[in-house]
Design an enzyme around this catalytic site. Structure first.
Site, PDB file in Angstrom:
ATOM      1  CB  CYS A  49      22.764   1.447  36.475  1.00 31.08           C
ATOM      2  SG  CYS A  49      21.476   1.630  35.256  1.00 31.08           S
ATOM      3  CB  SER A  79      13.194   9.164  29.586  1.00 34.89           C
ATOM      4  OG  SER A  79      14.076   8.509  30.454  1.00 34.89           O
ATOM      5  CG  LEU A  80      11.374  15.873  27.118  1.00 37.33           C
ATOM      6  CD1 LEU A  80       9.931  15.636  27.529  1.00 37.33           C
ATOM      7  CD2 LEU A  80      11.779  17.304  27.489  1.00 37.33           C
ATOM      8  CG  HIS A  81      14.307  10.476  25.069  1.00 37.90           C
ATOM      9  ND1 HIS A  81      15.596  10.556  25.540  1.00 37.90           N
ATOM     10  CD2 HIS A  81      13.692   9.537  25.831  1.00 37.90           C
ATOM     11  CE1 HIS A  81      15.749   9.691  26.532  1.00 37.90           C
ATOM     12  NE2 HIS A  81      14.609   9.070  26.738  1.00 37.90           N
ATOM     13  N   GLY A 122      13.479  -1.738  32.548  1.00 34.74           N
ATOM     14  CA  GLY A 122      12.115  -1.574  33.054  1.00 34.74           C
ATOM     15  C   GLY A 122      11.712  -0.146  33.351  1.00 34.74           C
ATOM     16  CD  GLU A 123       8.588   4.106  33.667  1.00 36.52           C
ATOM     17  OE1 GLU A 123       9.347   4.576  32.808  1.00 36.52           O
ATOM     18  OE2 GLU A 123       8.445   4.624  34.803  1.00 36.52           O
ATOM     19  CD  GLU A 169      22.522  -6.955  30.881  1.00 35.88           C
ATOM     20  OE1 GLU A 169      23.203  -5.926  30.774  1.00 35.88           O
ATOM     21  OE2 GLU A 169      22.392  -7.787  29.974  1.00 35.88           O
ATOM     22  CB  SER A 174      15.225   7.235  35.131  1.00 32.11           C
ATOM     23  OG  SER A 174      15.051   7.567  33.765  1.00 32.11           O
ATOM     24  CB  CYS A 176      10.480  -2.099  29.350  1.00 31.13           C
ATOM     25  SG  CYS A 176       9.560  -0.563  29.651  1.00 31.13           S
ATOM     26  CB  CYS A 224      22.501   3.089  32.304  1.00 32.87           C
ATOM     27  SG  CYS A 224      22.904   2.517  33.938  1.00 32.87           S
ATOM     28  CB  CYS A 250      14.813   1.571  24.788  1.00 29.43           C
ATOM     29  SG  CYS A 250      15.150   0.636  26.294  1.00 29.43           S
ATOM     30  CG  ASN A 293      25.095   3.594  24.040  1.00 26.47           C
ATOM     31  OD1 ASN A 293      26.271   3.519  23.698  1.00 26.47           O
ATOM     32  ND2 ASN A 293      24.712   4.252  25.109  1.00 26.47           N
ATOM     33  CB  CYS A 339      11.326   3.858  24.169  1.00 20.52           C
ATOM     34  SG  CYS A 339      10.338   4.408  25.568  1.00 20.52           S
TER      35      CYS A 339
HETATM   36  N1  SAH Z   1      12.285   3.208  31.881  1.00 23.59           N
HETATM   37  C1  SAH Z   1      12.969   4.284  32.463  1.00 23.59           C
HETATM   38  C2  SAH Z   1      14.321   3.922  33.056  1.00 23.59           C
HETATM   39  C3  SAH Z   1      15.201   3.018  32.245  1.00 23.59           C
HETATM   40  S1  SAH Z   1      15.885   3.646  30.770  1.00 23.59           S
HETATM   41  C4  SAH Z   1      13.096   5.430  31.485  1.00 23.59           C
HETATM   42  O1  SAH Z   1      12.803   5.246  30.325  1.00 23.59           O
HETATM   43  O2  SAH Z   1      13.431   6.511  31.927  1.00 23.59           O
HETATM   44  C5  SAH Z   1      17.209   4.699  31.316  1.00 23.59           C
HETATM   45  C6  SAH Z   1      17.635   5.776  30.274  1.00 23.59           C
HETATM   46  O3  SAH Z   1      18.377   5.245  29.162  1.00 23.59           O
HETATM   47  C7  SAH Z   1      16.426   6.471  29.670  1.00 23.59           C
HETATM   48  O4  SAH Z   1      16.607   7.854  29.633  1.00 23.59           O
HETATM   49  C8  SAH Z   1      16.388   5.895  28.293  1.00 23.59           C
HETATM   50  O5  SAH Z   1      15.680   6.699  27.460  1.00 23.59           O
HETATM   51  C9  SAH Z   1      17.852   5.764  27.955  1.00 23.59           C
HETATM   52  N2  SAH Z   1      18.115   4.861  26.812  1.00 23.59           N
HETATM   53  C10 SAH Z   1      17.415   3.773  26.453  1.00 23.59           C
HETATM   54  N3  SAH Z   1      17.939   3.195  25.350  1.00 23.59           N
HETATM   55  C11 SAH Z   1      19.002   3.933  24.993  1.00 23.59           C
HETATM   56  C12 SAH Z   1      19.975   3.832  23.935  1.00 23.59           C
HETATM   57  N4  SAH Z   1      19.915   2.872  23.022  1.00 23.59           N
HETATM   58  N5  SAH Z   1      20.950   4.758  23.892  1.00 23.59           N
HETATM   59  C13 SAH Z   1      21.023   5.736  24.812  1.00 23.59           C
HETATM   60  N6  SAH Z   1      20.144   5.875  25.844  1.00 23.59           N
HETATM   61  C14 SAH Z   1      19.135   4.994  25.921  1.00 23.59           C
HETATM   62 FE1  SF4 Z   2      11.068   0.998  28.862  1.00 19.44          FE
HETATM   63 FE2  SF4 Z   2      12.624   3.074  29.583  1.00 19.44          FE
HETATM   64 FE3  SF4 Z   2      13.345   1.435  27.565  1.00 19.44          FE
HETATM   65 FE4  SF4 Z   2      11.281   3.099  27.242  1.00 19.44          FE
HETATM   66  S1  SF4 Z   2      13.446   3.679  27.588  1.00 19.44           S
HETATM   67  S2  SF4 Z   2      11.334   0.929  26.637  1.00 19.44           S
HETATM   68  S3  SF4 Z   2      10.389   3.073  29.274  1.00 19.44           S
HETATM   69  S4  SF4 Z   2      13.164   0.873  29.715  1.00 19.44           S
END
Ligand code: SAH
Ligand code: SF4
Length: 381
Positions: A107, A222-224, A168-169, A94, A200, A114, A344, A121, A301, A118
């Site tokens: 985006c 993406s620290l979290h 994807g990463e 997408e 990212s 991926c 995104c 995600c 989300n 995580c």
């Molecule tokens: N793989 C890369 C880029 C894609 S994810 C990465 O992880 O950075 C893009 C962003 O969306 C990241 O910061 C990810 O942590 C965040 N994200 C993923 N799933 C999410 C969700 N369910 N709700 C909010 N943000 C989310």
């Molecule tokens: Fe992959 Fe980024 Fe999703 Fe983690 S947050 S599973 S690295 S797309």
């Protein structure tokens, strides 16, 4: 059997110059071709009127200009648009366009699925299928720019920013992502400024080191989580590269950029009861005290297969307040456009994964009725 035609869509200016030189043509042909492909949106050689008929015929024999196939396109009432495109492996990914005043952010996806899994995600929950080629990555920009009516003279610029925050990463598909980003920034293609192209990453440390000297795009991390124990749980790649090593690699990349005013964006998805307490906000401020950054808070989300919840507005505001008081530029990603399903970092696509995770994902989607509307996030950078 006919040899496979070279897809010129994903070739950088240097690669195109080599292509033409090998054909016995002058390298400046690369410049002509790039304008036709990326600024005029051509996908055949017929219309390239500044090239001889013979050259056009030769190109048509040896090469093609092929973007991924558009499976569907959705437009939200607020102008947000989403394309689902099919890539060579058969999976779908997408691409989302988010207009915001004079800014238009695209985006873009870098992989089908991926592998990093995580826990919050939806892309990760589907497993991994394949890396996108450079043509499939830049093809998403090509499709969007064409659909949005961006003109070759640059007056009607629709896409002002690109974020590699789709599926994807990006650092696990390094070369293709770098080449595609070169095209995004090339004045003969899309001419997006390096500050407005953002990669990212979830923390692929070797990839961050490889970026040094190879690119100068903006970086988002993406620290979290404020500590390794929690980050190991949310972002499993943290078990391989812990937070200190990661922040060191981020600092090394940022220090490699000549412009010292540039800062990394820290992405922090807020999940109720996991990483959203004031104490964790204070720990985050402490952790980042030596990292010049801006912090972008993303309310979680929800999606099928996840029990996580979004924190209350009050909790989110409280978390933000702690960071603001500690002196951090901290923004909150707004949500909007809930009439089409896209976000995104929450993109679903349709992944033929090799890990069988997507079968479980699809079963969960089918079982969850009716699906909660997925909101589109704006202000992604
Ligand atoms: N793989 C890369 C880029 C894609 S994810 C990465 O992880 O950075 C893009 C962003 O969306 C990241 O910061 C990810 O942590 C965040 N994200 C993923 N799933 C999410 C969700 N369910 N709700 C909010 N943000 C989310
Ligand atoms: Fe992959 Fe980024 Fe999703 Fe983690 S947050 S599973 S690295 S797309």
């Amino acid at each position: 059997m006919q040899p496979e035609k070279t897809n010129l869509l994903g070739l950088t200016q240097t690669q195109l110059q080599t292509f033409f030189t090998e054909l016995g043509e002058k390298p400046f042909r690369a410049r002509q071709l790039m304008k036709w492909i990326h600024q005029c949106g051509l996908d055949d050689f017929e219309g390239m009127t500044d090239m001889s008929r013979a050259l056009r015929a030769r190109l048509a024999e040896l090469a093609c200009i092929r973007a991924p196939e558009i499976v569907s396109c959705h437009t939200s009432d607020d102008g947000t648009r989403k394309w689902i495109v099919r890539v060579a492996s058969g999976s779908c990914v997408e691409t989302v366009f988010i207009p915001d005043g004079r800014r238009g952010t695209l985006c873009v996806s870098s992989q089908a699925g991926c592998a990093l899994d995580c826990s919050f995600c939806s892309t990760g929950k589907q497993g991994f299928d394949s890396d996108l080629t450079a043509a499939e990555i830049i093809g998403q920009v090509w499709i969007a720019v064409k659909a949005l009516g961006q003109t070759a003279d640059g007056k009607n610029r629709a896409v002002t920013n690109v974020v590699m925050m789709g599926m994807g990463e990006p650092l696990l598909n390094f070369d293709n992502v770098m080449n595609a980003m070169d095209l995004m920034m090339d004045d003969l293609a899309y001419g997006v400024s390096k500050r407005r192209v953002t990669l990212s990453t979830s923390g692929v440390v070797p990839g961050l080191h490889r970026m040094i000297g190879r690119t100068d795009v903006s970086l988002a991390l993406s620290l979290h989580a404020p500590d390794d124990a929690l980050r190991n749980l949310l972002v499993p790649i943290n078990k391989k590269y812990g937070i200190q090593e990661l922040l060191g690699a981020v600092a090394a990349y940022m220090d490699s950029l000549p412009d010292t005013s540039r800062v990394v964006t820290i992405e922090y998805t807020l999940i109720a009861g996991m990483n959203d307490s004031r104490q964790q906000a204070r720990a985050l401020a402490q952790l980042l005290r030596k990292t010049p950054c801006k912090i972008n808070l993303i309310p979680f989300n929800p999606f099928p297969l996840s029990d996580y919840k979004r924190p209350s507005a009050e909790t989110i505001r409280g978390f933000q307040r702690v960071l603001l008081d500690a002196g951090f530029n901290t923004t909150l990603r707004k949500t909007r456009g809930d009439d089409i399903a896209a976000a995104c970092g929450q993109l679903v696509g349709s992944v033929m994964d090799k890990t069988r995770r997507s079968a479980r994902y699809k079963a969960a989607v089918d079982a969850s009725a009716p699906a909660e509307p997925v909101r589109i996030l704006d202000r992604v950078s």
